[in-house]
Design a protein around this motif. Structure first.
Motif, PDB file in Angstrom:
ATOM      1  N   GLN A  64       0.846  -1.185   0.000  1.00 34.36           N
ATOM      2  CA  GLN A  64       0.000   0.000   0.000  1.00 34.36           C
ATOM      3  C   GLN A  64       0.887   1.243   0.000  1.00 34.36           C
ATOM      4  OE1 GLN A  64      -3.457  -0.570  -0.134  1.00 34.36           O
ATOM      5  NE2 GLN A  64      -2.656  -2.650  -0.384  1.00 34.36           N
ATOM      6  N   GLU A  65       0.378   2.302  -0.573  1.00 32.41           N
ATOM      7  CA  GLU A  65       1.155   3.533  -0.666  1.00 32.41           C
ATOM      8  C   GLU A  65       1.579   4.009   0.721  1.00 32.41           C
ATOM      9  OE1 GLU A  65       0.791   8.090  -2.446  1.00 32.41           O
ATOM     10  OE2 GLU A  65      -0.814   6.642  -2.760  1.00 32.41           O
ATOM     11  N   GLY A  66       2.864   4.294   0.864  1.00 35.76           N
ATOM     12  CA  GLY A  66       3.389   4.806   2.121  1.00 35.76           C
ATOM     13  C   GLY A  66       3.742   3.752   3.151  1.00 35.76           C
ATOM     14  N   GLY A  67       3.521   2.473   2.822  1.00 38.06           N
ATOM     15  CA  GLY A  67       3.775   1.414   3.786  1.00 38.06           C
ATOM     16  C   GLY A  67       5.193   0.860   3.701  1.00 38.06           C
ATOM     17  N   TRP A  68       5.607   0.200   4.787  1.00 44.88           N
ATOM     18  CA  TRP A  68       6.889  -0.510   4.831  1.00 44.88           C
ATOM     19  C   TRP A  68       6.629  -1.981   5.110  1.00 44.88           C
ATOM     20  CZ3 TRP A  68      10.219   2.504   2.762  1.00 44.88           C
ATOM     21  CH2 TRP A  68      10.323   3.861   3.087  1.00 44.88           C
ATOM     22  N   HIS A 111      13.592  -6.479  -4.180  1.00 50.50           N
ATOM     23  CA  HIS A 111      14.153  -5.221  -4.671  1.00 50.50           C
ATOM     24  C   HIS A 111      13.133  -4.073  -4.622  1.00 50.50           C
ATOM     25  CE1 HIS A 111      17.981  -6.912  -5.998  1.00 50.50           C
ATOM     26  NE2 HIS A 111      17.298  -7.957  -6.414  1.00 50.50           N
ATOM     27  N   HIS A 112      11.904  -4.380  -4.228  1.00 54.64           N
ATOM     28  CA  HIS A 112      10.882  -3.343  -4.121  1.00 54.64           C
ATOM     29  C   HIS A 112      11.312  -2.316  -3.072  1.00 54.64           C
ATOM     30  CE1 HIS A 112       7.039  -1.369  -3.476  1.00 54.64           C
ATOM     31  NE2 HIS A 112       6.555  -2.004  -4.529  1.00 54.64           N
ATOM     32  N   PRO A 113      11.215  -1.026  -3.364  1.00 54.09           N
ATOM     33  CA  PRO A 113      11.720  -0.011  -2.423  1.00 54.09           C
ATOM     34  C   PRO A 113      10.992   0.039  -1.088  1.00 54.09           C
ATOM     35  CG  PRO A 113      10.532   1.010  -4.250  1.00 54.09           C
ATOM     36  CD  PRO A 113      10.723  -0.427  -4.621  1.00 54.09           C
ATOM     37  N   GLY A 127      21.182  -6.664   0.332  1.00 49.25           N
ATOM     38  CA  GLY A 127      21.587  -5.656   1.298  1.00 49.25           C
ATOM     39  C   GLY A 127      20.499  -5.231   2.258  1.00 49.25           C
ATOM     40  N   LYS A 128      19.703  -6.232   2.718  1.00 47.32           N
ATOM     41  CA  LYS A 128      18.621  -5.930   3.654  1.00 47.32           C
ATOM     42  C   LYS A 128      18.697  -6.874   4.843  1.00 47.32           C
ATOM     43  CE  LYS A 128      15.689  -3.997   0.055  1.00 47.32           C
ATOM     44  NZ  LYS A 128      14.371  -3.952  -0.615  1.00 47.32           N
TER      45      LYS A 128
END
Length: 234
Positions: free
Chosen positions: A31-35, A84-86, A122-123
């Motif tokens: 969802q937009e703005g989510g982590w 790789h999703h931001p 790298g996560k």
């Protein structure tokens, strides 16, 4: 940037971005703005993370076994594409769980696969752990990961916390924990989460802060610093 204050939850946060929501590779829908963190949980290795029992019950056992192998391969392909999703900040929950149905050798294989993926992208790695401390420490020594490993929902005793800390782990505490373990965790390795609890994250901060003899605002600053370092490389 306002960092998330809840590093692991299965509940949609009231405010997008205030928590890192755990998802499964085959159901990831940001969802937009989510982590988010995304990984193959040991409970669901080769098993759907959503209820499809009405379909599976109609299949023969041999077909189910074949489908499990195919589903694990599908889960892995989805995970590799998603990482790789931001908005994906971490790999996980990966894990080892001696109460899960999956054989331990398969769990170890899938865990190592995800640990190596975490280093490749790298996560950090978020870890679900039940009765498998020796296996986890052995993997940590063998793999020597470059990225942080976080044991989420830590409920062990202080001595076990200190053992993990000596090996470089971060510990994340939720609603239930051993007071002595929380006190034994240094500020620079401490994280807070709700997981599946319905207790508000702010109340969990207040409880943990009281145990550590500080105000909630000070604990927020400590965890925010750690979140920035671990998840955002700040």
């Amino acid at each position: 940037m306002n960092f998330p204050v809840d590093i692991h939850t299965h509940q949609p946060p009231q405010v997008p971005g205030e928590a890192i929501v755990n998802c499964y590779p085959e159901t990831f829908s940001p969802q937009e703005g989510g982590w988010y963190s995304v990984g193959i949980h040991p409970w669901y290795i080769g098993t759907p993370a959503v209820d499809v029992s009405s379909v599976l019950i109609q299949q023969e056992h041999s077909v189910i076994q074949s489908e499990a192998k195919n589903l694990l391969s599908y889960q892995q392909r989805c995970l590799e594409a998603i990482l790789h999703h931001p908005q994906v900040l971490a790999v996980g929950e990966a894990g080892l769980d001696k109460l899960a149905d999956a054989p331990m050798d398969l769990q170890l294989e899938v865990f190592e696969y995800q640990a190596r993926l975490a280093d490749e992208v790298g996560k950090p790695l978020v870890i679900h752990l039940v009765r498998a401390a020796d296996e986890l420490l052995k993997l940590k020594r063998e793999l020597r990961p470059a990225m942080p490993w976080i044991i989420h929902g830590f409920r062990g005793k202080a001595a076990l916390a200190e053992e993990y800390l000596r090996h470089g782990f971060y510990l994340s505490f939720g609603e239930k924990y051993q007071t002595e373990a929380l006190l034994a965790t240094p500020a620079d390795r401490l994280l807070i989460e709700t997981d599946e609890s319905v207790v508000p994250i702010e109340e969990l901060y207040q409880r943990a802060a009281a145990v550590r003899g500080m105000c909630s605002e000070e604990l927020h600053k400590i965890v925010s610093t750690n979140v920035g370092k671990v998840f955002f490389k700040r």
